[in-house]
Write a protein that holds these residues in place. Structure first.
Motif, PDB file in Angstrom:
ATOM      1  N   ARG A  50      49.423  38.696 114.042  1.00  0.00           N
ATOM      2  CA  ARG A  50      49.636  37.320 113.587  1.00  0.00           C
ATOM      3  C   ARG A  50      49.882  37.266 112.088  1.00  0.00           C
ATOM      4  NH1 ARG A  50      47.029  33.648 117.308  1.00  0.00           N
ATOM      5  NH2 ARG A  50      47.668  31.966 115.929  1.00  0.00           N
ATOM      6  N   THR A  51      50.425  36.154 111.633  1.00  0.00           N
ATOM      7  CA  THR A  51      50.451  35.840 110.207  1.00  0.00           C
ATOM      8  C   THR A  51      49.131  35.188 109.843  1.00  0.00           C
ATOM      9  OG1 THR A  51      52.854  35.552 110.080  1.00  0.00           O
ATOM     10  CG2 THR A  51      51.528  34.438 108.407  1.00  0.00           C
ATOM     11  N   ARG A  73      51.298  40.178 108.998  1.00  0.00           N
ATOM     12  CA  ARG A  73      51.351  40.032 107.539  1.00  0.00           C
ATOM     13  C   ARG A  73      50.198  39.148 107.102  1.00  0.00           C
ATOM     14  NH1 ARG A  73      54.795  37.163 110.072  1.00  0.00           N
ATOM     15  NH2 ARG A  73      56.331  38.846 110.055  1.00  0.00           N
ATOM     16  N   VAL A 114      55.829  28.353 107.429  1.00  0.00           N
ATOM     17  CA  VAL A 114      55.563  29.412 108.397  1.00  0.00           C
ATOM     18  C   VAL A 114      56.154  28.991 109.735  1.00  0.00           C
ATOM     19  CG1 VAL A 114      53.789  30.830 109.489  1.00  0.00           C
ATOM     20  CG2 VAL A 114      53.429  29.948 107.179  1.00  0.00           C
ATOM     21  N   ALA A 118      50.241  30.542 112.955  1.00  0.00           N
ATOM     22  CA  ALA A 118      49.510  31.293 111.937  1.00  0.00           C
ATOM     23  C   ALA A 118      48.016  31.027 112.056  1.00  0.00           C
ATOM     24  CB  ALA A 118      50.000  30.905 110.542  1.00  0.00           C
TER      25      ALA A 118
END
Length: 207
Positions: A50-51, A73, A114, A118
């Motif tokens: 996941r972000t 990230r 995004v 997220a």
């Protein structure tokens, strides 16, 4: 998955603020607490691939904890340039394999967009300083816009406020637990070498 204890040990190298700002309530998140929060997030599938966004990242404790658990990230957003410089140095100390992007900006007005779902992790200001009351409200508002799920640390006694705010924004508190937060003396008004304050951590799913 590495243990929570091993994660806390790896985070033990993370340096704190060189020049902490009382007005910004810059208190470093204890590694044990960061490990607990991120371990819980990982168990719920909210980190791997996941972000992960750390709002008000400070010197990077929560961001780097997440970066050690296999996210796609991590974005660490912090207003204080000095703290960001320390966060970058801490990234090298921790040697996380996931990419970490450090962004200087106001966490209550984030310069971020995004596309994918997220996860937000954050230790926002508690609003304990004069003129900073309800500071955590603005951080929760941003989390509700950016995240599918968030994990946040608040002052003890925040349950009614957090649950009501989440409900108003179409979210739901799914988990909550109490946690001790150790604060070492770093400002003139601190009279004890260190003290433990009672905090609460909330996991919120946002629509």
């Amino acid at each position: 998955m590495a243990t929570k204890r091993s994660l806390a040990t790896k985070l033990g190298v993370v340096a704190g603020f060189e020049r902490p700002d009382a007005a910004l309530e810059q208190y470093p998140t204890p590694p044990e607490l960061a490990a607990h929060v991120v371990h819980l997030a990982d168990l719920h599938g909210d980190v791997d691939g996941r972000t992960v966004i750390d709002l008000g990242a400070g010197t990077g404790m929560l961001a780097l904890a997440a970066a050690l658990r296999g996210p796609a990230r991590v974005v660490g957003l912090e207003l204080d340039g000095g703290a960001l410089a320390t966060a970058r140095a801490n990234e090298r100390r921790v040697a996380a394999s996931a990419p970490v992007h450090w962004v200087r900006g106001d966490a209550t007005r984030p310069p971020l967009a995004v596309a994918e779902p997220a996860t937000v992790v954050m230790n926002p200001p508690f609003g304990a300083q004069d003129g900073n009351r309800n500071a955590d409200r603005a951080f929760l508002a941003v989390a509700s816009d950016l995240a599918a799920v968030s994990y946040s640390v608040h002052n003890a006694g925040s349950q009614e406020f957090v649950e009501a705010f989440a409900a108003d924004e179409g979210g739901e508190v799914t988990h909550a637990f109490a946690a001790e937060f150790r604060i070492d003396a770093q400002f003139d008004h601190h009279t004890d070498e260190s003290r433990e304050i009672d905090t609460e951590v909330y996991r919120i799913e946002w629509e």
